[in-house]
Design a protein around this motif. Sequence first.
Motif, PDB file in Angstrom:
ATOM      1  N   MET A   1       0.851  -1.178   0.000  1.00 46.72           N
ATOM      2  CA  MET A   1       0.000   0.000   0.000  1.00 46.72           C
ATOM      3  C   MET A   1       0.892   1.234   0.000  1.00 46.72           C
ATOM      4  O   MET A   1       1.887   1.290   0.700  1.00 46.72           O
ATOM      5  CB  MET A   1      -0.876  -0.017   1.255  1.00 46.72           C
ATOM      6  CG  MET A   1      -2.013   0.947   1.200  1.00 46.72           C
ATOM      7  SD  MET A   1      -3.338   0.527   2.360  1.00 46.72           S
ATOM      8  CE  MET A   1      -2.529   0.717   3.925  1.00 46.72           C
ATOM      9  N   LEU A   4       1.140   6.861   3.323  1.00 48.23           N
ATOM     10  CA  LEU A   4       0.483   8.166   3.396  1.00 48.23           C
ATOM     11  C   LEU A   4       1.473   9.187   3.944  1.00 48.23           C
ATOM     12  O   LEU A   4       1.537   9.415   5.147  1.00 48.23           O
ATOM     13  CB  LEU A   4      -0.768   8.070   4.264  1.00 48.23           C
ATOM     14  CG  LEU A   4      -1.937   7.343   3.606  1.00 48.23           C
ATOM     15  CD1 LEU A   4      -3.039   7.077   4.610  1.00 48.23           C
ATOM     16  CD2 LEU A   4      -2.484   8.152   2.433  1.00 48.23           C
ATOM     17  N   LEU A 100      -7.967   9.400   5.551  1.00 47.71           N
ATOM     18  CA  LEU A 100      -6.729   9.084   6.253  1.00 47.71           C
ATOM     19  C   LEU A 100      -5.569   9.884   5.679  1.00 47.71           C
ATOM     20  O   LEU A 100      -5.505  10.123   4.474  1.00 47.71           O
ATOM     21  CB  LEU A 100      -6.432   7.585   6.125  1.00 47.71           C
ATOM     22  CG  LEU A 100      -7.543   6.648   6.583  1.00 47.71           C
ATOM     23  CD1 LEU A 100      -7.133   5.196   6.334  1.00 47.71           C
ATOM     24  CD2 LEU A 100      -7.878   6.877   8.051  1.00 47.71           C
ATOM     25  N   ALA A 101      -4.662  10.273   6.554  1.00 45.84           N
ATOM     26  CA  ALA A 101      -3.457  10.991   6.125  1.00 45.84           C
ATOM     27  C   ALA A 101      -2.345  10.647   7.103  1.00 45.84           C
ATOM     28  O   ALA A 101      -2.594  10.118   8.186  1.00 45.84           O
ATOM     29  CB  ALA A 101      -3.705  12.496   6.102  1.00 45.84           C
ATOM     30  N   GLY A 102      -1.122  10.958   6.714  1.00 45.29           N
ATOM     31  CA  GLY A 102       0.017  10.680   7.583  1.00 45.29           C
ATOM     32  C   GLY A 102      -0.076  11.465   8.885  1.00 45.29           C
ATOM     33  O   GLY A 102      -0.787  12.468   8.973  1.00 45.29           O
ATOM     34  N   LEU A 103       0.645  11.008   9.900  1.00 47.12           N
ATOM     35  CA  LEU A 103       0.567  11.655  11.212  1.00 47.12           C
ATOM     36  C   LEU A 103       1.019  13.109  11.160  1.00 47.12           C
ATOM     37  O   LEU A 103       0.632  13.918  11.996  1.00 47.12           O
ATOM     38  CB  LEU A 103       1.408  10.877  12.232  1.00 47.12           C
ATOM     39  CG  LEU A 103       0.848   9.503  12.635  1.00 47.12           C
ATOM     40  CD1 LEU A 103       1.803   8.809  13.604  1.00 47.12           C
ATOM     41  CD2 LEU A 103      -0.532   9.625  13.271  1.00 47.12           C
TER      42      LEU A 103
ATOM     43  N   GLU B  46       0.495   0.537   8.847  1.00 49.14           N
ATOM     44  CA  GLU B  46       0.631   1.985   8.910  1.00 49.14           C
ATOM     45  C   GLU B  46      -0.277   2.562  10.000  1.00 49.14           C
ATOM     46  O   GLU B  46      -1.441   2.196  10.103  1.00 49.14           O
ATOM     47  CB  GLU B  46       0.264   2.592   7.534  1.00 49.14           C
ATOM     48  CG  GLU B  46       0.918   3.914   7.265  1.00 49.14           C
ATOM     49  CD  GLU B  46       0.758   4.361   5.799  1.00 49.14           C
ATOM     50  OE1 GLU B  46       1.275   5.423   5.472  1.00 49.14           O
ATOM     51  OE2 GLU B  46       0.114   3.651   5.005  1.00 49.14           O
ATOM     52  N   VAL B  47       0.283   3.469  10.798  1.00 46.85           N
ATOM     53  CA  VAL B  47      -0.498   4.235  11.768  1.00 46.85           C
ATOM     54  C   VAL B  47      -0.692   5.624  11.182  1.00 46.85           C
ATOM     55  O   VAL B  47       0.283   6.286  10.803  1.00 46.85           O
ATOM     56  CB  VAL B  47       0.232   4.335  13.125  1.00 46.85           C
ATOM     57  CG1 VAL B  47      -0.555   5.221  14.094  1.00 46.85           C
ATOM     58  CG2 VAL B  47       0.445   2.955  13.721  1.00 46.85           C
ATOM     59  N   VAL B  48      -1.933   6.074  11.075  1.00 44.88           N
ATOM     60  CA  VAL B  48      -2.231   7.333  10.388  1.00 44.88           C
ATOM     61  C   VAL B  48      -3.253   8.140  11.185  1.00 44.88           C
ATOM     62  O   VAL B  48      -3.752   7.695  12.223  1.00 44.88           O
ATOM     63  CB  VAL B  48      -2.766   7.059   8.957  1.00 44.88           C
ATOM     64  CG1 VAL B  48      -1.699   6.390   8.107  1.00 44.88           C
ATOM     65  CG2 VAL B  48      -4.027   6.204   8.997  1.00 44.88           C
ATOM     66  N   ALA B  60      -6.045   6.074  12.907  1.00 48.24           N
ATOM     67  CA  ALA B  60      -6.377   4.784  12.319  1.00 48.24           C
ATOM     68  C   ALA B  60      -5.114   3.945  12.231  1.00 48.24           C
ATOM     69  O   ALA B  60      -4.007   4.476  12.147  1.00 48.24           O
ATOM     70  CB  ALA B  60      -6.994   4.952  10.930  1.00 48.24           C
ATOM     71  N   THR B  62      -3.841   0.573   9.894  1.00 48.37           N
ATOM     72  CA  THR B  62      -4.225  -0.247   8.755  1.00 48.37           C
ATOM     73  C   THR B  62      -3.135  -1.270   8.471  1.00 48.37           C
ATOM     74  O   THR B  62      -1.951  -0.989   8.636  1.00 48.37           O
ATOM     75  CB  THR B  62      -4.526   0.647   7.514  1.00 48.37           C
ATOM     76  OG1 THR B  62      -4.779  -0.174   6.389  1.00 48.37           O
ATOM     77  CG2 THR B  62      -3.407   1.598   7.209  1.00 48.37           C
TER      78      THR B  62
END
Lengths: 110, 110
Positions: A1, A4, A100-103, B46-48, B60, B62
Amino acid sequence: MTTLRDARIRHLVVFTLRHEEGSPGAEAFLAALRSLATIDGVEDFEVVRQVGLKNDYEFAVTMDFAGRAAYDAYNGHPIHVAFVSEHWNADVTDFMEIDLAGLRYDGNRR
Amino acid sequence: MTTLRDARIRHLVVFTLRHEEGSPGAEAFLAALRSLATIDGVEDFEVVRQVGLKNDYEFAVTMDFAGRAAYDAYNGHPIHVAFVSEHWNADVTDFMEIDLAGLRYDGNRR
């Protein structure tokens, strides 16, 4: 995937149709839904099933945008607007939208 | 984004923490959450952030699994079980789980 990072946004909508899965009505809806993939700026477009037992949604559509400008352009695009009016509002009985987006996402300083 | 074909399952959990974003408590939770990526069979972890305005979830996580067996092994893995007991149940105030698979997914004939 695809990770992000930067301003990338993943738009996910889980939904339920008034048509039974596999019925002509459901197939026609999913075909119309796929037309959204032709809109400029829509990346990694996929129509999938929601198979988890912890919610009642049956399907999902997921797509990525490089940033907020591409997302806004999609929302206002005539193909999207027509799809919502002609298909989404007629056939979808329940849905939930998740973005959803990056931290470190800064909302493109919107 | 990797296409969801064959038996591949994408597991997504949106959630809200009792800690404020950016606080030491939130950072400690997210660090513990990342330990789940070390479990065999977990892919594209991934943590987002959840940045959409149409729901109240803040974060989130995923991850993808090649199939139902890998997903089941993750659920029962000691690292996952310990994380849920020590961190998830203590720090998460609200959440929703979504599992996505291709339209032809057969549940691994489960």
